[in-house]
Design a protein around this motif. Structure first.
Motif, PDB file in Angstrom:
ATOM      1  N   TYR A  46       1.014  -1.040   0.048  1.00  0.00           N
ATOM      2  CA  TYR A  46      -0.051   0.101  -0.241  1.00  0.00           C
ATOM      3  C   TYR A  46       0.140   1.371   0.282  1.00  0.00           C
ATOM      4  CZ  TYR A  46      -2.709   3.528   1.723  1.00  0.00           C
ATOM      5  OH  TYR A  46      -3.441   5.278   2.562  1.00  0.00           O
ATOM      6  N   GLY A  47       0.674   1.956  -1.225  1.00  0.00           N
ATOM      7  CA  GLY A  47       0.991   3.320  -0.473  1.00  0.00           C
ATOM      8  C   GLY A  47       2.939   3.187  -1.220  1.00  0.00           C
ATOM      9  N   ALA A  49       6.676   5.048   0.542  1.00  0.00           N
ATOM     10  CA  ALA A  49       7.322   5.048   1.680  1.00  0.00           C
ATOM     11  C   ALA A  49       8.929   5.574   1.311  1.00  0.00           C
ATOM     12  CB  ALA A  49       7.480   3.710   2.387  1.00  0.00           C
ATOM     13  N   PRO A  71       5.042  14.135   6.511  1.00  0.00           N
ATOM     14  CA  PRO A  71       5.470  12.860   7.149  1.00  0.00           C
ATOM     15  C   PRO A  71       6.817  12.315   7.266  1.00  0.00           C
ATOM     16  CG  PRO A  71       4.208  12.516   5.384  1.00  0.00           C
ATOM     17  CD  PRO A  71       3.838  13.949   5.856  1.00  0.00           C
ATOM     18  N   GLU A 200       2.976  11.285  -2.355  1.00  0.00           N
ATOM     19  CA  GLU A 200       2.347  11.089  -1.141  1.00  0.00           C
ATOM     20  C   GLU A 200       2.963  10.048  -0.163  1.00  0.00           C
ATOM     21  OE1 GLU A 200      -1.323  10.977   2.513  1.00  0.00           O
ATOM     22  OE2 GLU A 200      -2.066  10.789   0.092  1.00  0.00           O
ATOM     23  N   HIS A 202       4.541   7.990   2.953  1.00  0.00           N
ATOM     24  CA  HIS A 202       3.371   7.228   4.203  1.00  0.00           C
ATOM     25  C   HIS A 202       4.767   5.759   4.949  1.00  0.00           C
ATOM     26  CE1 HIS A 202      -0.695   7.461   2.189  1.00  0.00           C
ATOM     27  NE2 HIS A 202      -0.340   7.033   1.528  1.00  0.00           N
ATOM     28  N   SER A 203       4.143   6.041   6.202  1.00  0.00           N
ATOM     29  CA  SER A 203       6.009   4.908   6.907  1.00  0.00           C
ATOM     30  C   SER A 203       5.181   3.658   6.376  1.00  0.00           C
ATOM     31  CB  SER A 203       5.006   5.395   8.389  1.00  0.00           C
ATOM     32  OG  SER A 203       3.804   4.281   8.639  1.00  0.00           O
ATOM     33  N   ASP A 206       2.643   1.353   7.989  1.00  0.00           N
ATOM     34  CA  ASP A 206       1.646   1.429   6.897  1.00  0.00           C
ATOM     35  C   ASP A 206       1.324   1.005   5.329  1.00  0.00           C
ATOM     36  OD1 ASP A 206       0.444   2.942   8.430  1.00  0.00           O
ATOM     37  OD2 ASP A 206       0.109   5.066   8.094  1.00  0.00           O
ATOM     38  N   VAL A 207       2.906   0.921   5.111  1.00  0.00           N
ATOM     39  CA  VAL A 207       3.520   0.541   3.781  1.00  0.00           C
ATOM     40  C   VAL A 207       3.275  -0.815   4.065  1.00  0.00           C
ATOM     41  CG1 VAL A 207       4.305   0.749   1.427  1.00  0.00           C
ATOM     42  CG2 VAL A 207       4.100   2.986   2.872  1.00  0.00           C
ATOM     43  N   GLY A 210      -0.035  -2.951   5.263  1.00  0.00           N
ATOM     44  CA  GLY A 210      -1.102  -2.088   4.619  1.00  0.00           C
ATOM     45  C   GLY A 210      -2.354  -3.484   4.524  1.00  0.00           C
TER      46      GLY A 210
END
Length: 220
Positions: A46-47, A49, A71, A200, A202-203, A206-207, A210
């Motif tokens: 996800y996303g 980092a 962040p 964007e 993320h931490s 979070d990545v 997810g």
């Protein structure tokens, strides 16, 4: 009524004895130790980092850290550098920027089995906690080193993209981008800002958490 309460308590106690909580079911264990087998994490799902490896720089690095806004990226800090610039380490702690331990090249740990333990002690001295993440400067993790990391309950984090400046890479879901600031391998902070502005971030947690975590097995 008292008899019913006693029976309920007795039954609950019996269930605990029959089905005791295991380390595998502990949320702390699952978060702290991401993998149980020799593997380096290279991608989440996800996303995006970004991680920055720091082993060189003085006032310019301190100023960059001073200007950092959330962040925050995950900073991998080499202990020799940390020992030379304690004021910058204090600034990192004050801003509560996430940090990991940056080691030397992977091969050096087979030559000196005590090296990792010494670096872990130094990290705890600077940051008052054991590192959650470890990375070698060349992102090579020999099996011997990874066994030591598992014993120490520290996760090996590699990257899916090692960016050295120039063209901004296209966005890939779950990517972990590493940027190095070494003496002979570094990009300007102006270029780094372009990367930060490109998507964007993320931490790392979070990545990774997810959905699932993609890993790279370490060869024997």
């Amino acid at each position: 009524m008292t008899k019913k309460v006693f029976i309920i308590i007795f039954m609950c106690f019996g269930l605990i004895l029959l089905f005791p909580p295991t380390p595998e079911n502990s949320s702390f264990t699952s978060v702290f130790r991401v993998t149980e087998k020799p593997a380096a994490i290279v991608r989440g799902t996800y996303g995006s980092a970004v991680t920055v490896n720091i082993s060189f720089g003085d006032d310019n690095v301190k100023q960059w850290i001073q200007d950092l806004e959330k962040p925050y990226p995950l900073l991998f800090i080499q202990m020799e550098w940390a020992n030379r610039y304690p004021e910058t380490i204090q600034l990192i702690n004050k801003k509560n920027i996430p940090t990991g331990l940056l080691g030397d090249s992977g091969a050096t740990y087979q030559e000196d089995a005590t090296k990792l333990l010494d670096e872990l002690k130094q990290f705890e001295k600077h940051f008052d906690a054991k590192p959650l993440w470890f990375r070698t400067m060349d992102e090579v993790f020999p099996a011997f080193l990874h066994s030591m990391l598992i014993e120490a309950e520290v996760n090996a984090l590699s990257s899916s993209i090692r960016w050295r400046g120039g063209e901004i890479p296209p966005i890939e879901d779950g990517e972990i981008i590493s940027v190095s600031h070494y003496r002979e391998d570094r990009i300007s902070f102006i270029e780094l800002k372009k990367l930060f502005d490109s998507r964007e971030f993320h931490s790392v947690e979070d990545v990774l958490f997810g959905t699932s975590v993609k890993i790279k097995k370490i060869p024997e």
